[in-house]
Design an enzyme around this catalytic site. Structure first.
Site, PDB file in Angstrom:
ATOM      1  N   LYS A  83       0.859  -1.180   0.000  1.00  0.00           N
ATOM      2  CA  LYS A  83       0.000   0.000   0.000  1.00  0.00           C
ATOM      3  C   LYS A  83       0.901   1.238   0.000  1.00  0.00           C
ATOM      4  O   LYS A  83       1.799   1.373   0.852  1.00  0.00           O
ATOM      5  CB  LYS A  83      -0.871  -0.014   1.253  1.00  0.00           C
ATOM      6  CG  LYS A  83      -2.276   0.482   1.026  1.00  0.00           C
ATOM      7  CD  LYS A  83      -3.116   0.211   2.276  1.00  0.00           C
ATOM      8  CE  LYS A  83      -4.521   0.704   2.115  1.00  0.00           C
ATOM      9  NZ  LYS A  83      -5.273   0.644   3.368  1.00  0.00           N
ATOM     10  N   ILE A  84       0.650   2.119  -0.940  1.00  0.00           N
ATOM     11  CA  ILE A  84       1.475   3.316  -1.113  1.00  0.00           C
ATOM     12  C   ILE A  84       0.566   4.534  -1.087  1.00  0.00           C
ATOM     13  O   ILE A  84      -0.453   4.554  -1.799  1.00  0.00           O
ATOM     14  CB  ILE A  84       2.189   3.285  -2.495  1.00  0.00           C
ATOM     15  CG1 ILE A  84       2.984   1.986  -2.691  1.00  0.00           C
ATOM     16  CG2 ILE A  84       3.017   4.528  -2.736  1.00  0.00           C
ATOM     17  CD1 ILE A  84       4.417   2.023  -2.279  1.00  0.00           C
TER      18      ILE A  84
END
Ligand code: G3P
Length: 218
Positions: A83-84
């Site tokens: 997750k960015i």
């Protein structure tokens, strides 16, 4: 539409997985922090329970740092998705990770241009935050619909995760709008099974059976 659970709590994940309902899990730093366990220990445990993508978020805010963390975390299990957060450094990282075959989920999406940028960077998943948009007086579901339409119009491979889901009506609308996935916290997820007419109907069936003296089936 796939169901993910939005939690890092092992008991909740196990219970919903046992219902046969679970297609994946999303976590974030706040959800991890609640569980009072190490990040790696928790993520590995979740990945061992669920047969589907498990999102684990990076903490670094620069591209190099994100890449280092992402490559490290991606090695913990085959079903990890990195997750960015949506930001220029993050999108550079997504492009590189996509080229390396590491799946990404771009989080904290609050506008259609942000969603387009994440899709163009090659994100496997994009997460518009519905509830937090509703909180400031706008319509979070409208963004979900726009993201789905954009992905269909321009033939991106990214899937929309309706995130920051707060109640059953968000899930209803996510289904209607063609969201690929809804990630739902434990409490609203269990409420999806419920309808007062189902309970009343079931109780009446049992009463009628009993009153007719039909006895046990077995
Ligand atoms: O998946 C995103 C989610 O964890 C954020 O939800 O309720 O904190 O806005 P919320």
């Amino acid at each position: 539409m796939k169901f993910f659970i939005d939690t890092a709590n092992i008991e909740q994940i196990q219970e919903v997985n046992d219902l046969g309902l679970l297609d994946g899990v999303t976590t974030n730093p706040s959800l991890i922090a609640k569980e009072k366990k190490g990040f790696r220990e928790l993520i590995e445990e979740i990945c061992g329970i669920v047969d589907g993508p498990v999102s684990a978020e990076v903490i670094a805010q620069d591209c190099d740092g994100m890449l280092k963390e992402a490559r490290h975390v991606a090695g913990w299990a085959d079903n990890i998705v990195i997750k960015i957060p949506m930001c220029p450094e993050g999108m550079k990282a997504v492009k590189t990770l996509t080229a390396e075959g590491i799946r990404t989920n771009v989080t904290l999406i609050f506008s259609l241009p942000q969603a387009l940028i994440a899709c163009k960077a090659g994100a496997s998943f994009i997460s518009p935050f519905i509830g937090r948009i509703d909180d400031i007086g706008y319509d979070g579901m409208e963004l979900v619909g726009d993201c789905v339409d954009m992905i269909n119009e321009f033939c991106f491979d990214s899937e929309v995760i309706s995130a920051s889901v707060r109640h059953v009506q968000h899930v209803v609308q996510a289904i209607q709008l063609g969201s690929h996935i809804a990630t739902v916290p434990y409490a609203p997820l269990l409420k999806l099974f419920k309808h007062p007419l189902t309970d009343i109907g079931n109780s009446n069936f049992l009463k009628d059976w009993e009153n007719a003296g039909l006895g046990d089936i077995l």
